[in-house]
Write an enzyme that holds these catalytic residues in place. Structure first.
Site, PDB file in Angstrom:
ATOM      1  N   ASP A  13      17.503 -55.789  -2.103  1.00  0.00           N
ATOM      2  CA  ASP A  13      17.570 -55.526  -3.549  1.00  0.00           C
ATOM      3  C   ASP A  13      18.925 -55.863  -4.159  1.00  0.00           C
ATOM      4  O   ASP A  13      19.363 -55.234  -5.130  1.00  0.00           O
ATOM      5  CB  ASP A  13      17.214 -54.051  -3.861  1.00  0.00           C
ATOM      6  CG  ASP A  13      15.848 -53.694  -3.319  1.00  0.00           C
ATOM      7  OD1 ASP A  13      14.963 -54.560  -3.328  1.00  0.00           O
ATOM      8  OD2 ASP A  13      15.677 -52.541  -2.881  1.00  0.00           O
ATOM      9  N   LYS A  16      18.501 -61.040  -5.106  1.00  0.00           N
ATOM     10  CA  LYS A  16      18.188 -62.367  -4.539  1.00  0.00           C
ATOM     11  C   LYS A  16      17.267 -63.165  -5.470  1.00  0.00           C
ATOM     12  O   LYS A  16      17.457 -64.353  -5.678  1.00  0.00           O
ATOM     13  CB  LYS A  16      17.511 -62.206  -3.157  1.00  0.00           C
ATOM     14  CG  LYS A  16      18.411 -61.574  -2.113  1.00  0.00           C
ATOM     15  CD  LYS A  16      17.684 -61.337  -0.809  1.00  0.00           C
ATOM     16  CE  LYS A  16      16.598 -60.295  -0.867  1.00  0.00           C
ATOM     17  NZ  LYS A  16      17.057 -58.917  -1.145  1.00  0.00           N
ATOM     18  N   GLY A  40      10.496 -57.323  -3.008  1.00  0.00           N
ATOM     19  CA  GLY A  40      10.215 -57.262  -4.440  1.00  0.00           C
ATOM     20  C   GLY A  40      11.369 -57.946  -5.140  1.00  0.00           C
ATOM     21  O   GLY A  40      12.483 -57.431  -5.153  1.00  0.00           O
ATOM     22  N   HIS A  41      11.138 -59.130  -5.641  1.00  0.00           N
ATOM     23  CA  HIS A  41      12.209 -59.927  -6.240  1.00  0.00           C
ATOM     24  C   HIS A  41      11.963 -60.037  -7.745  1.00  0.00           C
ATOM     25  O   HIS A  41      10.910 -60.504  -8.169  1.00  0.00           O
ATOM     26  CB  HIS A  41      12.274 -61.315  -5.580  1.00  0.00           C
ATOM     27  CG  HIS A  41      12.638 -61.254  -4.128  1.00  0.00           C
ATOM     28  ND1 HIS A  41      12.755 -62.360  -3.318  1.00  0.00           N
ATOM     29  CD2 HIS A  41      12.923 -60.192  -3.330  1.00  0.00           C
ATOM     30  CE1 HIS A  41      13.095 -61.973  -2.100  1.00  0.00           C
ATOM     31  NE2 HIS A  41      13.197 -60.673  -2.072  1.00  0.00           N
ATOM     32  N   GLN A 224      14.667 -58.917   2.082  1.00  0.00           N
ATOM     33  CA  GLN A 224      15.405 -57.793   2.669  1.00  0.00           C
ATOM     34  C   GLN A 224      16.914 -58.105   2.700  1.00  0.00           C
ATOM     35  O   GLN A 224      17.385 -58.832   1.846  1.00  0.00           O
ATOM     36  CB  GLN A 224      14.881 -57.421   4.069  1.00  0.00           C
ATOM     37  CG  GLN A 224      13.498 -56.781   4.035  1.00  0.00           C
ATOM     38  CD  GLN A 224      12.354 -57.791   3.919  1.00  0.00           C
ATOM     39  OE1 GLN A 224      12.263 -58.708   4.712  1.00  0.00           O
ATOM     40  NE2 GLN A 224      11.476 -57.620   2.959  1.00  0.00           N
TER      41      GLN A 224
HETATM   42  P1  GDP Z   1      16.033 -58.585  -4.739  1.00  0.00           P
HETATM   43  O1  GDP Z   1      15.019 -57.863  -3.926  1.00  0.00           O
HETATM   44  O2  GDP Z   1      17.284 -58.868  -3.981  1.00  0.00           O
HETATM   45  O3  GDP Z   1      15.481 -59.809  -5.413  1.00  0.00           O
HETATM   46  O4  GDP Z   1      16.455 -57.581  -5.921  1.00  0.00           O
HETATM   47  P2  GDP Z   1      15.461 -56.685  -6.823  1.00  0.00           P
HETATM   48  O5  GDP Z   1      14.826 -57.554  -7.823  1.00  0.00           O
HETATM   49  O6  GDP Z   1      14.589 -55.836  -5.976  1.00  0.00           O
HETATM   50  O7  GDP Z   1      16.496 -55.690  -7.479  1.00  0.00           O
HETATM   51  C1  GDP Z   1      17.577 -56.131  -8.239  1.00  0.00           C
HETATM   52  C2  GDP Z   1      17.458 -55.521  -9.651  1.00  0.00           C
HETATM   53  O8  GDP Z   1      18.663 -55.732 -10.362  1.00  0.00           O
HETATM   54  C3  GDP Z   1      16.381 -56.199 -10.497  1.00  0.00           C
HETATM   55  O9  GDP Z   1      15.840 -55.250 -11.379  1.00  0.00           O
HETATM   56  C4  GDP Z   1      17.148 -57.282 -11.259  1.00  0.00           C
HETATM   57  O10 GDP Z   1      16.543 -57.617 -12.497  1.00  0.00           O
HETATM   58  C5  GDP Z   1      18.457 -56.559 -11.500  1.00  0.00           C
HETATM   59  N1  GDP Z   1      19.645 -57.426 -11.575  1.00  0.00           N
HETATM   60  C6  GDP Z   1      19.925 -58.577 -10.902  1.00  0.00           C
HETATM   61  N2  GDP Z   1      21.176 -59.002 -11.203  1.00  0.00           N
HETATM   62  C7  GDP Z   1      21.678 -58.104 -12.070  1.00  0.00           C
HETATM   63  C8  GDP Z   1      22.952 -57.966 -12.729  1.00  0.00           C
HETATM   64  O11 GDP Z   1      23.868 -58.749 -12.567  1.00  0.00           O
HETATM   65  N3  GDP Z   1      23.109 -56.882 -13.552  1.00  0.00           N
HETATM   66  C9  GDP Z   1      22.125 -55.939 -13.761  1.00  0.00           C
HETATM   67  N4  GDP Z   1      22.372 -54.931 -14.562  1.00  0.00           N
HETATM   68  N5  GDP Z   1      20.923 -56.044 -13.145  1.00  0.00           N
HETATM   69  C10 GDP Z   1      20.724 -57.095 -12.314  1.00  0.00           C
HETATM   70  P1  IMO Z   2      13.796 -57.155  -0.910  1.00  0.00           P
HETATM   71  O1  IMO Z   2      13.426 -58.531  -0.436  1.00  0.00           O
HETATM   72  C1  IMO Z   2      14.914 -53.068   0.166  1.00  0.00           C
HETATM   73  C2  IMO Z   2      13.078 -51.400   3.777  1.00  0.00           C
HETATM   74  C3  IMO Z   2      12.105 -50.255   3.614  1.00  0.00           C
HETATM   75  C4  IMO Z   2      12.362 -49.507   4.906  1.00  0.00           C
HETATM   76  C5  IMO Z   2      12.595 -50.623   5.918  1.00  0.00           C
HETATM   77  C6  IMO Z   2      11.371 -50.985   6.742  1.00  0.00           C
HETATM   78  O2  IMO Z   2      13.194 -56.760  -2.194  1.00  0.00           O
HETATM   79  O3  IMO Z   2      15.285 -56.961  -0.851  1.00  0.00           O
HETATM   80  P2  IMO Z   2       9.136 -52.330   6.172  1.00  0.00           P
HETATM   81  O4  IMO Z   2       8.063 -52.064   5.156  1.00  0.00           O
HETATM   82  O5  IMO Z   2       9.804 -53.648   6.008  1.00  0.00           O
HETATM   83  O6  IMO Z   2       8.675 -52.098   7.578  1.00  0.00           O
HETATM   84  O7  IMO Z   2      10.247 -51.180   5.888  1.00  0.00           O
HETATM   85  O8  IMO Z   2      13.004 -51.751   5.149  1.00  0.00           O
HETATM   86  N1  IMO Z   2      12.757 -52.624   2.994  1.00  0.00           N
HETATM   87  C7  IMO Z   2      13.433 -53.000   1.901  1.00  0.00           C
HETATM   88  N2  IMO Z   2      14.439 -52.394   1.234  1.00  0.00           N
HETATM   89  N3  IMO Z   2      14.476 -54.278  -0.225  1.00  0.00           N
HETATM   90  C8  IMO Z   2      13.482 -54.912   0.450  1.00  0.00           C
HETATM   91  O9  IMO Z   2      13.105 -56.174   0.181  1.00  0.00           O
HETATM   92  C9  IMO Z   2      12.885 -54.259   1.545  1.00  0.00           C
HETATM   93  N4  IMO Z   2      11.889 -54.566   2.405  1.00  0.00           N
HETATM   94  C10 IMO Z   2      11.826 -53.571   3.291  1.00  0.00           C
HETATM   95  O10 IMO Z   2      12.401 -49.488   2.484  1.00  0.00           O
HETATM   96  O11 IMO Z   2      13.566 -48.779   4.803  1.00  0.00           O
HETATM   97 MG    MG Z   3      13.872 -56.137  -4.037  1.00  0.00          MG
END
Ligand code: GDP
Ligand code: IMO
Ligand code: MG
Length: 430
Positions: A13, A16, A40-41, A224
């Site tokens: 999170d 990415k 979840g991207h 991840q």
């Molecule tokens: P990922 O799994 O690495 O793709 O990240 P996620 O999408 O799960 O979580 C990142 C969250 O931060 C999302 O809600 C993005 O929209 C948000 N985000 C990404 N870059 C920035 C930033 O520079 N500032 C803020 N405030 N939010 C950001």
């Molecule tokens: P993105 O790509 C954050 C965490 C779960 C749990 C552990 C194992 O959005 O960054 P699993 O279901 O993979 O067997 O769970 O890994 N986890 C993540 N945490 N971002 C993710 O993906 C994750 N995918 C799995 O919360 O701790």
């Molecule tokens: Mg994510």
């Protein structure tokens, strides 16, 4: 010109999805190589939010090829639902812009069922998985009992494989007091989606090789993060795949030399969702404040993310063990307005200062962060698109982090929006 791998350098999170979206403007092909719909991207484009789980983040840009590589575990129903969801948002998804590796492993209904049952059985010691059956599907792959995308084209063989798989899993389900699964039910369910899935399937490694030979730019999108890696993470509180850039080669079917630049996506602070050690976790009002400002709730499961200060020891270790060339520092804006900011520069374990994360779960639970405190900034960095718009103290923070982690900040992100990004070093040209 080099191909680029984007990977998370903390616990996922990190942003990415946003950075892959930014870089995919220049790329021709975006390839997922591990994980599944536990990811979840989030992408924000002109005020519209897209949440992607299995689909590569390049899918939103017309004319780009998206590939789901062999290293991904694919829940066929989840994939079809996601395709429908993004189509409803006006995104075109056809076999012209989405290719699913024929040798990718499938997640079957038995996998999430067992994932959830096993988590329940762990009680207070649960991992906090996403419940999507990711770990169980990877277990089956390694145990050589998995069913792959290509098996959907051979109904008789498919049935045999389901029988073989359920012979194993039904014993487990029974032992846990859960309902056993019938071969016919699983078979019928798979056959009901087989044609739709097979429409996207093909020889992914060849498509990637052809693109590479034609001088196209390839972006490998990790899921991840480094400390969820099954080898390098906070085991056993990890996911069941290798999340490091080296996995891009095995999980896509390319030589490792084809990955030219590794970009580690790094949050300006730290979060984690699920259980497991987290040395800089804050259990106070500051942690709450970071979570609130950063909207730290899981993209896939909606769970509240645990929040804490930036941990330079962790990120430096990810850089060294994962071969990260430079980082994209995201969510800088979330740190706007704090009087002071802490950075973890070392750990203390049983009274001794150490500069790395020890492997032992017991030690990981006992380490104490050693902080340096730096001055915060009252001006805003939110939405900045040039270096000149970044407050002076925030610039100092970036420089300090670069020094501690021993890698440059190649990109800086200042909001969820695609356009609020500052590029200091183009990964494709580095
Ligand atoms: P990922 O799994 O690495 O793709 O990240 P996620 O999408 O799960 O979580 C990142 C969250 O931060 C999302 O809600 C993005 O929209 C948000 N985000 C990404 N870059 C920035 C930033 O520079 N500032 C803020 N405030 N939010 C950001
Ligand atoms: P993105 O790509 C954050 C965490 C779960 C749990 C552990 C194992 O959005 O960054 P699993 O279901 O993979 O067997 O769970 O890994 N986890 C993540 N945490 N971002 C993710 O993906 C994750 N995918 C799995 O919360 O701790
Ligand atoms: Mg994510």
């Amino acid at each position: 010109m080099s191909n680029v791998a984007v990977i998370g350098s903390q616990w996922g999170d990190e942003g990415k999805g946003k950075i892959v979206d930014v870089l995919s403007k220049e790329a021709d092909m975006v390839v997922r190589f591990q994980g599944g719909h536990n990811a979840g991207h989030t992408l924000v484009i002109d005020g519209v939010t897209y949440k992607l789980h299995l689909l590569p983040s390049g899918i939103v840009r017309p004319g780009k090829m998206s590939v789901i590589g062999n290293g991904v575990v694919v829940d066929p129903k989840a994939l079809l639902t996601e395709i429908e969801t993004v189509k409803a948002q006006g995104i075109d998804v056809t076999s012209d812009n989405l290719l699913l590796a024929e040798n990718a492993t499938l997640i079957l209904p038995v996998h999430p069922a067992l994932d959830v049952a096993m988590e329940e059985a762990r009680g207070a010691k649960k991992i906090g998985t996403t419940g999507r059956g990711i770990g169980l599907a990877y277990e089956d792959k390694v145990a050589r009992r998995a069913i792959r995308v290509c098996d959907l084209a051979h109904p008789e063989y498919l049935k045999e494989r389901i029988e073989n798989m359920l012979n194993h899993h039904n014993v487990l389900l029974k032992g846990m007091g859960a309902e056993e699964m019938s071969v016919t039910a699983v078979y019928d369910e798979l056959m009901s989606v087989a044609d739709k899935i097979l429409a996207y399937s093909g020889v992914a490694w060849r498509a990637i090789d052809d693109a590479d030979k034609a001088g196209k730019k390839i972006l490998f999108e990790g899921a991840q993060g480094h400390f969820l890696d099954v080898d390098h993470g906070t085991y056993p509180f990890v996911t069941s795949s290798n999340t490091v850039a080296a996995q891009a080669a095995a999980g896509a079917g390319v030589g490792s030399k084809k990955i030219g630049y590794v970009l580690g996506i790094t949050k300006a602070y730290t979060t984690r969702v699920g259980s497991g050690p987290f040395p800089t976790e804050l259990h106070d009002a500051v942690g709450e404040e970071i979570g609130k400002k950063g909207h730290e709730f899981g993209t896939s499961t909606g769970r509240k993310r645990r929040c804490g200060w930036f941990d330079a020891v962790l990120v430096r270790q990810a850089i060294k063990t994962g071969g990260i060339d430079g980082i994209a520092l995201t969510k800088m804006d979330v740190l706007d307005g704090f009087d002071e900011i802490k950075v973890c520069v070392a750990y203390e374990l049983n009274g001794t200062r150490i500069d790395y994360l020890p492997a032992s779960t017991v030690d990981q639970a006992n380490i104490k962060p050693v902080y340096e405190t730096i001055k915060g900034w009252s001006d805003t960095s939110q939405g900045a698109r040039s270096w000149a718009e970044i407050p002076a103290e925030a610039v100092k923070y970036v420089r300090y982090i670069e020094e501690l982690i021993e890698a440059p900040v190649a990109l800086l992100s200042t909001s969820p929006d695609r356009d609020d990004t500052i590029l200091m070093q183009d990964p494709f040209r580095s």
